[in-house]
Scaffold this motif. Sequence first.
Motif, mmCIF file in Angstrom:
data_model
loop_
_atom_site.group_PDB
_atom_site.id
_atom_site.type_symbol
_atom_site.label_atom_id
_atom_site.label_comp_id
_atom_site.label_asym_id
_atom_site.label_seq_id
_atom_site.Cartn_x
_atom_site.Cartn_y
_atom_site.Cartn_z
ATOM 1 N N LEU A 123 32.917 -12.351 -19.785
ATOM 2 C CA LEU A 123 34.370 -12.216 -19.859
ATOM 3 C C LEU A 123 34.899 -11.427 -18.657
ATOM 4 C CD1 LEU A 123 36.266 -13.352 -21.844
ATOM 5 C CD2 LEU A 123 36.142 -11.289 -23.190
ATOM 6 N N LYS A 162 39.442 -12.705 -29.320
ATOM 7 C CA LYS A 162 39.445 -14.151 -29.537
ATOM 8 C C LYS A 162 38.167 -14.785 -28.997
ATOM 9 C CE LYS A 162 43.393 -14.759 -31.596
ATOM 10 N NZ LYS A 162 44.685 -14.860 -30.930
ATOM 11 N N ARG A 163 37.676 -14.209 -27.913
ATOM 12 C CA ARG A 163 36.435 -14.728 -27.336
ATOM 13 C C ARG A 163 35.285 -14.510 -28.320
ATOM 14 N NH1 ARG A 163 34.103 -18.273 -24.016
ATOM 15 N NH2 ARG A 163 32.302 -17.492 -22.943
ATOM 16 N N ALA A 167 35.540 -17.053 -31.049
ATOM 17 C CA ALA A 167 35.161 -18.391 -30.604
ATOM 18 C C ALA A 167 33.645 -18.521 -30.508
ATOM 19 C CB ALA A 167 35.805 -18.709 -29.260
ATOM 20 N N LEU A 168 32.996 -17.491 -29.965
ATOM 21 C CA LEU A 168 31.544 -17.592 -29.799
ATOM 22 C C LEU A 168 30.799 -17.430 -31.122
ATOM 23 C CD1 LEU A 168 30.665 -16.006 -26.366
ATOM 24 C CD2 LEU A 168 30.655 -18.377 -27.048
ATOM 25 N N LYS A 189 31.875 -18.618 -33.877
ATOM 26 C CA LYS A 189 31.999 -19.951 -34.441
ATOM 27 C C LYS A 189 30.925 -20.859 -33.834
ATOM 28 C CE LYS A 189 35.497 -23.490 -35.005
ATOM 29 N NZ LYS A 189 36.803 -23.940 -34.529
ATOM 30 N N LYS A 190 30.759 -20.748 -32.548
ATOM 31 C CA LYS A 190 29.766 -21.555 -31.864
ATOM 32 C C LYS A 190 28.365 -21.240 -32.390
ATOM 33 C CE LYS A 190 28.133 -22.782 -27.330
ATOM 34 N NZ LYS A 190 28.654 -23.314 -26.086
ATOM 35 N N LYS A 215 27.723 -22.692 -35.709
ATOM 36 C CA LYS A 215 27.471 -24.122 -35.573
ATOM 37 C C LYS A 215 26.014 -24.372 -35.177
ATOM 38 C CE LYS A 215 31.537 -26.149 -34.033
ATOM 39 N NZ LYS A 215 32.303 -26.580 -32.850
ATOM 40 N N GLU A 224 23.628 -23.159 -21.253
ATOM 41 C CA GLU A 224 24.652 -24.154 -21.586
ATOM 42 C C GLU A 224 26.041 -23.506 -21.623
ATOM 43 O OE1 GLU A 224 22.336 -27.054 -24.539
ATOM 44 O OE2 GLU A 224 24.119 -26.096 -25.392
ATOM 45 N N THR A 225 26.090 -22.337 -22.238
ATOM 46 C CA THR A 225 27.372 -21.659 -22.412
ATOM 47 C C THR A 225 27.833 -21.003 -21.122
ATOM 48 O OG1 THR A 225 26.605 -21.159 -24.624
ATOM 49 C CG2 THR A 225 28.615 -20.045 -23.912
ATOM 50 N N PRO A 283 27.181 -21.212 -17.278
ATOM 51 C CA PRO A 283 26.529 -21.794 -16.102
ATOM 52 C C PRO A 283 26.122 -20.704 -15.099
ATOM 53 C CG PRO A 283 28.575 -22.947 -16.606
ATOM 54 C CD PRO A 283 28.520 -21.736 -17.486
ATOM 55 N N PRO A 311 42.380 -17.063 -24.599
ATOM 56 C CA PRO A 311 41.932 -17.363 -25.960
ATOM 57 C C PRO A 311 41.992 -18.863 -26.270
ATOM 58 C CG PRO A 311 43.281 -15.421 -25.992
ATOM 59 C CD PRO A 311 43.347 -15.951 -24.592
ATOM 60 N N HIS A 316 39.061 -20.560 -24.588
ATOM 61 C CA HIS A 316 37.779 -20.239 -25.222
ATOM 62 C C HIS A 316 37.615 -20.958 -26.550
ATOM 63 C CE1 HIS A 316 37.943 -16.334 -22.687
ATOM 64 N NE2 HIS A 316 37.474 -17.349 -22.014
ATOM 65 N N LYS A 317 38.727 -21.123 -27.233
ATOM 66 C CA LYS A 317 38.659 -21.821 -28.506
ATOM 67 C C LYS A 317 38.330 -23.299 -28.277
ATOM 68 C CE LYS A 317 41.067 -22.423 -32.848
ATOM 69 N NZ LYS A 317 40.858 -23.872 -32.886
ATOM 70 N N GLU A 366 36.796 -24.512 -25.821
ATOM 71 C CA GLU A 366 35.411 -24.596 -25.358
ATOM 72 C C GLU A 366 34.450 -24.549 -26.553
ATOM 73 O OE1 GLU A 366 34.385 -21.390 -22.765
ATOM 74 O OE2 GLU A 366 32.273 -21.993 -22.745
ATOM 75 N N ALA A 367 34.716 -23.620 -27.482
ATOM 76 C CA ALA A 367 33.841 -23.501 -28.656
ATOM 77 C C ALA A 367 33.921 -24.740 -29.531
ATOM 78 C CB ALA A 367 34.218 -22.266 -29.467
ATOM 79 N N VAL A 382 32.363 -26.008 -19.170
ATOM 80 C CA VAL A 382 32.628 -25.137 -18.028
ATOM 81 C C VAL A 382 31.643 -25.359 -16.890
ATOM 82 C CG1 VAL A 382 33.750 -23.332 -19.361
ATOM 83 C CG2 VAL A 382 31.283 -23.289 -19.094
ATOM 84 N N GLU A 383 32.133 -25.062 -15.693
ATOM 85 C CA GLU A 383 31.282 -25.040 -14.503
ATOM 86 C C GLU A 383 31.596 -23.733 -13.790
ATOM 87 O OE1 GLU A 383 32.468 -28.418 -12.222
ATOM 88 O OE2 GLU A 383 31.472 -29.826 -13.571
ATOM 89 N N VAL A 384 30.614 -23.187 -13.117
ATOM 90 C CA VAL A 384 30.857 -21.937 -12.402
ATOM 91 C C VAL A 384 30.450 -22.084 -10.949
ATOM 92 C CG1 VAL A 384 30.200 -19.509 -12.213
ATOM 93 C CG2 VAL A 384 30.638 -20.491 -14.443
ATOM 94 N N LYS A 402 35.195 -19.724 -12.821
ATOM 95 C CA LYS A 402 34.849 -20.563 -13.964
ATOM 96 C C LYS A 402 35.853 -21.708 -14.068
ATOM 97 C CE LYS A 402 33.929 -19.790 -18.860
ATOM 98 N NZ LYS A 402 34.055 -18.770 -19.910
#
Lengths: 233, 111
Positions: free
Chosen positions: A28, A74-75, A78-79, A81-82, A85, A224-225, A227, B51, B54-55, B57-58, B64-66, B75
């Motif tokens: 982040l 929020k990050r 989101a993660l 949740k990932k 999954k 994957e998450t 790069p 946010p 990121h949502k 993305e999840a 994403v590419e960096v 990113k």
Amino acid sequence: MHPKKLNAEQIEKLYAFTRQHYVEYYDLQTELVDHLANAIEAQWEQNSKRSFEEALQIEFKKFGVFGFMEVVEKRQAALQKKYHKLVWNELKNFFRWPKIIGTLATIGIVFYALKLFQQDVVIVQMAFVVLVVSFFVGIFWLSRKNKKNRQKTGKKWLLKEIIFGYGSITGLMNLPIQVALNVKGENYSDWALLFFSFFIIFMALGEYVVLVLIPSKAETFLKETYPEYNFVN
Amino acid sequence: MKNSQLYKGSLTTIVMKLLEENGRMYGYEITQKVKEITQGELKITEGALYPALHKLEADGVLEVEVENVDNRLRKYYKLTEKGTTETVNRLAELEDFIRNMQTLVQPKITN
């Protein structure tokens, strides 16, 4: 004239700035650093005399009174949740061909064992206690390993923190504890025993996924998450 | 009108539409692009954009590419295959919504 760009030292300052404002995670931090850097450079295009510090303060204000806090929260959501999954997908595999044969067979074995031992309530209780104890030992062991690893690299990755040393499943451990406490030495119906067997195996598989399977594949998930994971570590 | 509640629900759709048109973009670029298109009428705040990204993305809508650009890592976000399909659906939904709102807001001229 070339547009004025931030130098490496200023980029480092931005990283420090995000850390000061409670962004612990490198993934982040990196995104916010690039954002701030772009914004500062855009300010310099308008007014090249403005100092780095001043431009930074102007940009930070745009994030509002809570600063980066909302972005961080929020990050995390989101993660998480990932991650859930990922756990769910691995768990589902045990109920798909061909693994389901092994799963059902194990449930069957546990069922007969329970039928055999149901009078000895201690043995049944032990099954649940073993489940709980092994979970906490596993979590402890994983988070220690992760801590050592982090000390080496000096970077914290959010998804990695979730995978190693994670607590959101911890609450679920209350279930087997309750079952162990309430189980009595009496004859249960076959359906109840079958339910117990299924429950024990489901919990055991869940533990296996959380403690062994996902951590062992962590590198793949992290790459994957993120790069960037490859070229900074 | 700038940061009205009305826009909030459409933020993800706006982001997806931009990515559909431009391929891959990074966060700052997206905020600027929105400002440019709407001539400053609609400002995506930083606190809302990340946010949302990121949502998405999840949810597997974005990937994403960096890359290393100017001393720092950048990113980039782009639509996944699922995201491309999703964009079409969301846009259709949004268009429906706009049409409905128009009929509601503008008094019909009845014969």
